[in-house]
Write an enzyme that holds these catalytic residues in place. Structure first.
Site, PDB file in Angstrom:
ATOM      1  N   PRO A  25     -12.646  -4.644  21.277  1.00 53.27           N
ATOM      2  CA  PRO A  25     -13.038  -5.411  21.884  1.00 53.27           C
ATOM      3  C   PRO A  25     -13.169  -4.179  23.279  1.00 53.27           C
ATOM      4  O   PRO A  25     -12.398  -3.811  24.284  1.00 53.27           O
ATOM      5  CB  PRO A  25     -12.751  -6.738  22.918  1.00 53.27           C
ATOM      6  CG  PRO A  25     -11.841  -6.438  22.714  1.00 53.27           C
ATOM      7  CD  PRO A  25     -11.000  -5.491  21.028  1.00 53.27           C
ATOM      8  N   CYS A  27     -15.462  -3.326  27.758  1.00 55.49           N
ATOM      9  CA  CYS A  27     -16.124  -3.640  28.567  1.00 55.49           C
ATOM     10  C   CYS A  27     -17.324  -3.208  28.819  1.00 55.49           C
ATOM     11  O   CYS A  27     -16.757  -1.649  29.052  1.00 55.49           O
ATOM     12  CB  CYS A  27     -16.013  -3.760  29.737  1.00 55.49           C
ATOM     13  SG  CYS A  27     -14.697  -5.815  30.103  1.00 55.49           S
ATOM     14  N   GLN A 102     -14.289 -12.047  22.122  1.00 56.36           N
ATOM     15  CA  GLN A 102     -12.747 -11.960  22.834  1.00 56.36           C
ATOM     16  C   GLN A 102     -13.397 -12.627  24.405  1.00 56.36           C
ATOM     17  O   GLN A 102     -13.741 -12.374  24.550  1.00 56.36           O
ATOM     18  CB  GLN A 102     -12.047 -10.774  23.675  1.00 56.36           C
ATOM     19  CG  GLN A 102     -10.887 -10.856  24.284  1.00 56.36           C
ATOM     20  CD  GLN A 102     -10.638  -9.275  24.757  1.00 56.36           C
ATOM     21  OE1 GLN A 102     -11.112  -9.390  25.859  1.00 56.36           O
ATOM     22  NE2 GLN A 102      -9.719  -9.223  23.882  1.00 56.36           N
ATOM     23  N   TYR A 185      -4.755 -10.497  32.842  1.00 56.72           N
ATOM     24  CA  TYR A 185      -5.901 -11.302  33.477  1.00 56.72           C
ATOM     25  C   TYR A 185      -5.314 -12.675  33.462  1.00 56.72           C
ATOM     26  O   TYR A 185      -3.423 -12.714  32.618  1.00 56.72           O
ATOM     27  CB  TYR A 185      -6.672 -11.066  32.502  1.00 56.72           C
ATOM     28  CG  TYR A 185      -7.871  -9.831  32.902  1.00 56.72           C
ATOM     29  CD1 TYR A 185      -8.400  -9.112  33.641  1.00 56.72           C
ATOM     30  CD2 TYR A 185      -7.765  -9.024  31.705  1.00 56.72           C
ATOM     31  CE1 TYR A 185      -8.911  -8.033  34.592  1.00 56.72           C
ATOM     32  CE2 TYR A 185      -8.451  -7.445  31.736  1.00 56.72           C
ATOM     33  CZ  TYR A 185      -8.865  -7.217  33.154  1.00 56.72           C
ATOM     34  OH  TYR A 185      -9.742  -5.656  33.004  1.00 56.72           O
ATOM     35  N   ARG A 233      -4.827 -11.398  21.481  1.00 57.04           N
ATOM     36  CA  ARG A 233      -5.074 -10.455  22.538  1.00 57.04           C
ATOM     37  C   ARG A 233      -3.126 -10.411  23.406  1.00 57.04           C
ATOM     38  O   ARG A 233      -3.823 -11.283  24.800  1.00 57.04           O
ATOM     39  CB  ARG A 233      -5.632  -9.603  22.600  1.00 57.04           C
ATOM     40  CG  ARG A 233      -5.260  -8.103  22.736  1.00 57.04           C
ATOM     41  CD  ARG A 233      -6.337  -7.229  23.868  1.00 57.04           C
ATOM     42  NE  ARG A 233      -6.211  -5.647  23.049  1.00 57.04           N
ATOM     43  CZ  ARG A 233      -6.978  -4.657  23.449  1.00 57.04           C
ATOM     44  NH1 ARG A 233      -8.439  -4.964  24.224  1.00 57.04           N
ATOM     45  NH2 ARG A 233      -6.985  -3.208  22.890  1.00 57.04           N
ATOM     46  N   LEU A 305      -3.706   4.500  21.581  1.00 54.04           N
ATOM     47  CA  LEU A 305      -4.004   6.543  21.634  1.00 54.04           C
ATOM     48  C   LEU A 305      -4.066   6.181  20.344  1.00 54.04           C
ATOM     49  O   LEU A 305      -2.956   7.197  20.277  1.00 54.04           O
ATOM     50  CB  LEU A 305      -3.033   7.000  22.262  1.00 54.04           C
ATOM     51  CG  LEU A 305      -3.880   7.104  24.039  1.00 54.04           C
ATOM     52  CD1 LEU A 305      -2.454   7.494  24.715  1.00 54.04           C
ATOM     53  CD2 LEU A 305      -5.333   7.966  24.075  1.00 54.04           C
TER      54      LEU A 305
END
Length: 369
Positions: A25, A27, A102, A185, A233, A305
């Site tokens: 996901p 944004c 998500q 979050y 996640r 990465l």
């Protein structure tokens, strides 16, 4: 020649994936009052043609106040559901790739400008902003306004909001749900002792700090059909002394497994400005490996990465994780799965409109979607 592990099929909670590549996901900060726009149709449409095993819709807020920025996607009323339905109809028209969503809440990291407009919290008098809420009245950054500490009644309200967003997700025909408990979050804020200083039953020791995230998981799981996978996640560590760490991550993962979690996606960081992240290729893979070793039967996703095809193959071939997630790499190269297949000697599904682009040296690369 045997199929590379990265391109072997996999089942997650009964959902069949053609390969082990996940589009993570990301944004887009391009919603209007919580509603998806034409941008999302184009963005998700091209990624749905990538040949990956599954595509994940960006962090989607379960309440208006749960949006990261004023331009974030939501799924909390009929308007936002209708907007997402329009976008999904366009994506489904061009691809049969499974699509997950998500669901999350930004907590104290909400009410911000878009990243290319500073990413800072909106000013108190900005009409696009709102009062943030969190486990404790502790701001993320020194320049941020303090959030309001959530009451037990607020926690019930938010559990209901997650459940309602999950029901809307199922109604939209989405294939899986990922609960966002990472990157600083709201659910991560409850987990970390750096952001959760509560002294009631929703804070304190590890069991208390896990209580709300687990309640959210249970509410989402109960709200959707048993056939719909629900995954999580999480951040494997805060990368800050005295913060959330790998030991807590493993305990949380085991508690999720006991409650029927279908997969765990291991990221890291995002909770505190003092984080010291050792960024480099595959820097989060050891965190995923630790979760996989602790829960060998749990499908685990590694991310961070992972851009080299051989590196991605080695992660799943050695059992460090069952899947690899591509995020920024997919923005740079939306055909990354194609190129990985060509490099590793595998095949991917492609739309028939694209079959003629197949290079002669890769005659066996594509099968029809």
């Amino acid at each position: 020649m045997s199929t590379p592990k990265l391109f072997e099929p996999l089942e997650v909670g009964g959902l069949a994936l053609d390969n082990r590549i996940v589009i993570a996901p990301m944004c887009m900060y391009s919603a209007e009052d919580g509603c998806m726009t034409d941008w999302h149709a184009v963005h998700l449409g091209q990624l749905a043609l990538s040949g990956a095993g599954i595509l994940t819709i960006e962090a989607t807020a379960v309440t208006p106040e749960g949006r990261i920025s004023h331009a974030d996607v939501g799924l909390y009323d009929d308007r936002t559901e209708a907007a997402m339905a329009r976008v999904l109809a366009q994506v489904r028209a061009v691809s049969a790739m499974p699509v997950a969503i998500q669901l999350g809440h930004a907590g104290r990291k909400a009410s911000t400008h878009r990243p290319w407009e500073s990413g800072a919290q909106l000013a108190a008098d900005d009409p696009r902003g709102w009062q943030t809420e969190a486990p404790s009245a502790l701001a993320f950054a020194q320049t941020d306004r303090a959030p309001v500490a959530l009451t037990p009644a607020d926690l019930d309200r938010l559990c209901d909001a997650f459940a309602e967003a999950a029901r809307r997700s199922a109604r939209l025909g989405l294939d899986a749900i990922q609960i966002h408990a990472a990157h600083g979050y709201l659910l991560h804020q409850f987990l970390s002792p750096l952001s959760n200083t509560r002294t009631d039953g929703w804070g304190g020791d590890l069991a208390g700090r896990m209580r709300f995230p687990l309640a959210v998981f249970e509410a989402v799981k109960a709200a959707v059909p048993a056939s719909m996978p629900v995954t999580v996640r999480l951040s494997g560590t805060d990368w800050v002394e005295g913060g959330w760490d790998l030991e807590g991550t493993i305990a949380f993962s085991k508690a999720l497994a006991e409650r029927g979690c279908d997969a765990i996606h291991v990221s890291s960081g995002g909770l505190h400005p003092a984080q010291q992240i050792p960024v480099g290729p595959g820097y989060q893979v050891p965190l995923a490996r630790a979760v996989k070793q602790a829960l060998p039967d749990m499908p685990v996703v590694a991310v961070g990465l992972i851009t080299d095809y051989d590196h991605a193959e080695s992660i799943v071939a050695t059992g460090d994780a069952d899947m690899v997630a591509i995020a920024r790499g997919a923005l740079y190269d939306p055909r990354w799965p194609w190129h990985a297949a060509a490099h590793l000697g595998a095949t991917v599904k492609a739309a028939p409109q694209y079959l003629r682009c197949q290079p002669r040296q890769y005659r066996e690369l594509f099968t029809k979607a």
